[in-house]
Design a protein around this motif. Structure first.
Motif, PDB file in Angstrom:
ATOM      1  N   GLU A  60      26.518 -61.385 -36.034  1.00  0.00           N
ATOM      2  CA  GLU A  60      25.084 -61.609 -35.868  1.00  0.00           C
ATOM      3  C   GLU A  60      24.632 -62.884 -36.578  1.00  0.00           C
ATOM      4  O   GLU A  60      23.715 -63.568 -36.122  1.00  0.00           O
ATOM      5  CB  GLU A  60      24.279 -60.416 -36.381  1.00  0.00           C
ATOM      6  CG  GLU A  60      22.797 -60.565 -36.187  1.00  0.00           C
ATOM      7  CD  GLU A  60      21.989 -59.339 -36.580  1.00  0.00           C
ATOM      8  OE1 GLU A  60      20.784 -59.526 -36.865  1.00  0.00           O
ATOM      9  OE2 GLU A  60      22.523 -58.222 -36.599  1.00  0.00           O
ATOM     10  N   THR A  64      20.820 -66.224 -32.672  1.00  0.00           N
ATOM     11  CA  THR A  64      19.383 -66.383 -32.885  1.00  0.00           C
ATOM     12  C   THR A  64      18.668 -65.379 -31.987  1.00  0.00           C
ATOM     13  O   THR A  64      19.267 -64.800 -31.088  1.00  0.00           O
ATOM     14  CB  THR A  64      18.930 -67.804 -32.515  1.00  0.00           C
ATOM     15  OG1 THR A  64      19.315 -68.075 -31.163  1.00  0.00           O
ATOM     16  CG2 THR A  64      19.562 -68.850 -33.422  1.00  0.00           C
ATOM     17  N   ASP A  65      17.379 -65.177 -32.218  1.00  0.00           N
ATOM     18  CA  ASP A  65      16.539 -64.322 -31.377  1.00  0.00           C
ATOM     19  C   ASP A  65      17.154 -62.927 -31.204  1.00  0.00           C
ATOM     20  O   ASP A  65      17.444 -62.490 -30.095  1.00  0.00           O
ATOM     21  CB  ASP A  65      16.306 -64.997 -30.020  1.00  0.00           C
ATOM     22  CG  ASP A  65      15.184 -64.344 -29.229  1.00  0.00           C
ATOM     23  OD1 ASP A  65      14.364 -63.615 -29.835  1.00  0.00           O
ATOM     24  OD2 ASP A  65      15.135 -64.540 -28.004  1.00  0.00           O
ATOM     25  N   VAL A  66      17.358 -62.230 -32.332  1.00  0.00           N
ATOM     26  CA  VAL A  66      18.039 -60.931 -32.338  1.00  0.00           C
ATOM     27  C   VAL A  66      17.018 -59.806 -32.503  1.00  0.00           C
ATOM     28  O   VAL A  66      16.088 -59.908 -33.297  1.00  0.00           O
ATOM     29  CB  VAL A  66      19.089 -60.872 -33.471  1.00  0.00           C
ATOM     30  CG1 VAL A  66      19.795 -59.538 -33.500  1.00  0.00           C
ATOM     31  CG2 VAL A  66      20.092 -62.007 -33.315  1.00  0.00           C
ATOM     32  N   GLU A  67      17.217 -58.727 -31.736  1.00  0.00           N
ATOM     33  CA  GLU A  67      16.331 -57.560 -31.828  1.00  0.00           C
ATOM     34  C   GLU A  67      17.139 -56.282 -31.629  1.00  0.00           C
ATOM     35  O   GLU A  67      18.265 -56.316 -31.118  1.00  0.00           O
ATOM     36  CB  GLU A  67      15.207 -57.658 -30.796  1.00  0.00           C
ATOM     37  CG  GLU A  67      15.696 -57.763 -29.361  1.00  0.00           C
ATOM     38  CD  GLU A  67      14.573 -58.080 -28.380  1.00  0.00           C
ATOM     39  OE1 GLU A  67      14.460 -57.319 -27.395  1.00  0.00           O
ATOM     40  OE2 GLU A  67      13.857 -59.066 -28.578  1.00  0.00           O
ATOM     41  N   ASP A  68      16.559 -55.152 -32.024  1.00  0.00           N
ATOM     42  CA  ASP A  68      17.211 -53.854 -31.849  1.00  0.00           C
ATOM     43  C   ASP A  68      17.338 -53.530 -30.360  1.00  0.00           C
ATOM     44  O   ASP A  68      16.493 -53.938 -29.553  1.00  0.00           O
ATOM     45  CB  ASP A  68      16.414 -52.745 -32.543  1.00  0.00           C
ATOM     46  CG  ASP A  68      16.462 -52.859 -34.058  1.00  0.00           C
ATOM     47  OD1 ASP A  68      17.419 -53.455 -34.588  1.00  0.00           O
ATOM     48  OD2 ASP A  68      15.538 -52.346 -34.712  1.00  0.00           O
ATOM     49  N   ALA A  69      18.399 -52.784 -30.009  1.00  0.00           N
ATOM     50  CA  ALA A  69      18.614 -52.429 -28.602  1.00  0.00           C
ATOM     51  C   ALA A  69      19.500 -51.193 -28.509  1.00  0.00           C
ATOM     52  O   ALA A  69      20.155 -50.807 -29.485  1.00  0.00           O
ATOM     53  CB  ALA A  69      19.265 -53.594 -27.865  1.00  0.00           C
ATOM     54  N   ARG A  79      23.177 -47.378 -30.527  1.00  0.00           N
ATOM     55  CA  ARG A  79      22.195 -48.339 -31.017  1.00  0.00           C
ATOM     56  C   ARG A  79      22.928 -49.549 -31.572  1.00  0.00           C
ATOM     57  O   ARG A  79      23.998 -49.433 -32.151  1.00  0.00           O
ATOM     58  CB  ARG A  79      21.337 -47.712 -32.120  1.00  0.00           C
ATOM     59  CG  ARG A  79      20.574 -46.518 -31.618  1.00  0.00           C
ATOM     60  CD  ARG A  79      19.091 -46.445 -31.750  1.00  0.00           C
ATOM     61  NE  ARG A  79      18.325 -47.494 -32.319  1.00  0.00           N
ATOM     62  CZ  ARG A  79      17.538 -48.313 -31.599  1.00  0.00           C
ATOM     63  NH1 ARG A  79      17.487 -48.227 -30.297  1.00  0.00           N
ATOM     64  NH2 ARG A  79      16.801 -49.214 -32.198  1.00  0.00           N
ATOM     65  N   ARG A  81      22.197 -54.209 -31.717  1.00  0.00           N
ATOM     66  CA  ARG A  81      21.264 -55.333 -31.677  1.00  0.00           C
ATOM     67  C   ARG A  81      21.645 -56.185 -30.462  1.00  0.00           C
ATOM     68  O   ARG A  81      22.770 -56.121 -29.986  1.00  0.00           O
ATOM     69  CB  ARG A  81      21.358 -56.164 -32.947  1.00  0.00           C
ATOM     70  CG  ARG A  81      21.324 -55.343 -34.213  1.00  0.00           C
ATOM     71  CD  ARG A  81      20.110 -55.379 -35.052  1.00  0.00           C
ATOM     72  NE  ARG A  81      19.720 -56.686 -35.517  1.00  0.00           N
ATOM     73  CZ  ARG A  81      18.454 -57.020 -35.707  1.00  0.00           C
ATOM     74  NH1 ARG A  81      17.496 -56.154 -35.462  1.00  0.00           N
ATOM     75  NH2 ARG A  81      18.131 -58.211 -36.155  1.00  0.00           N
ATOM     76  N   ALA A  83      21.229 -60.273 -29.015  1.00  0.00           N
ATOM     77  CA  ALA A  83      20.821 -61.663 -29.213  1.00  0.00           C
ATOM     78  C   ALA A  83      20.456 -62.198 -27.830  1.00  0.00           C
ATOM     79  O   ALA A  83      21.309 -62.299 -26.954  1.00  0.00           O
ATOM     80  CB  ALA A  83      21.947 -62.470 -29.839  1.00  0.00           C
ATOM     81  N   LYS A  84      19.191 -62.511 -27.634  1.00  0.00           N
ATOM     82  CA  LYS A  84      18.674 -62.932 -26.329  1.00  0.00           C
ATOM     83  C   LYS A  84      18.928 -64.423 -26.081  1.00  0.00           C
ATOM     84  O   LYS A  84      18.849 -65.237 -27.002  1.00  0.00           O
ATOM     85  CB  LYS A  84      17.164 -62.669 -26.239  1.00  0.00           C
ATOM     86  CG  LYS A  84      16.795 -61.220 -26.354  1.00  0.00           C
ATOM     87  CD  LYS A  84      17.137 -60.533 -25.085  1.00  0.00           C
ATOM     88  CE  LYS A  84      16.325 -59.277 -24.886  1.00  0.00           C
ATOM     89  NZ  LYS A  84      16.493 -58.760 -23.572  1.00  0.00           N
ATOM     90  N   ASP A  98      22.580 -62.798 -22.624  1.00  0.00           N
ATOM     91  CA  ASP A  98      22.326 -61.951 -23.785  1.00  0.00           C
ATOM     92  C   ASP A  98      23.660 -61.491 -24.344  1.00  0.00           C
ATOM     93  O   ASP A  98      24.619 -61.266 -23.589  1.00  0.00           O
ATOM     94  CB  ASP A  98      21.481 -60.737 -23.402  1.00  0.00           C
ATOM     95  CG  ASP A  98      20.079 -61.128 -22.959  1.00  0.00           C
ATOM     96  OD1 ASP A  98      19.664 -62.278 -23.194  1.00  0.00           O
ATOM     97  OD2 ASP A  98      19.402 -60.268 -22.362  1.00  0.00           O
TER      98      ASP A  98
END
Length: 138
Positions: A60, A64-69, A79, A81, A83-84, A98
């Protein structure tokens, strides 16, 4: 009827990884391209069953631009993360996709190379020859 034929421009030899019995794997090398232009080389297992590139969570730091997923995997929904809109490069071809970041147990390679990022390529493989064949001109 003509026999099926495709011309491939690259041959990637499977990689031998010591273990119990013969352990040959189709490992490909990509680069994760940072916004600064810096390239992080990653060895990934070529996986036609994977939807996207999935990296071990410890990668990670390179994204960049990382969110939970949540991810649908062979082991059910997990579950992690995501990275978009990351840029990767494979065989000199850059693409944006992604990247999933999961707690993968495998330590020999950085993750899985999935279909979302190899759509612009043609692939074939021959298990007995332990070779993966690739073309960027399918």
């Amino acid at each position: 009827m003509k026999p099926f034929s495709k011309d491939f421009t690259e041959t990637i030899k499977f990689t031998y990884i010591p273990g119990e019995g013969e352990e040959w794997f189709p490992i490909v090398e990509i680069s994760l391209v940072k916004p600064t232009g810096r390239r992080i080389p990653l060895k990934l297992l070529f996986d036609t069953g994977a939807t996207q590139i999935t990296l071990r969570a410890d990668h990670e730091q390179f994204c960049t631009d990382v969110e939970d997923a949540e991810f649908d995997t062979a082991n059910g929904t997990v579950r992690g993360r995501v990275a978009k809109n990351q840029t990767i490069e494979f065989l000199g071809v850059a693409t944006t996709c992604d990247i999933g970041l999961l707690n993968l147990r495998e330590r020999v390679w950085a993750g899985l190379f999935g279909r979302d990022c190899f759509r612009s390529f043609g692939f074939g493989f021959w298990e007995n020859a332990r070779e993966l064949y690739v073309t960027s001109k399918p």
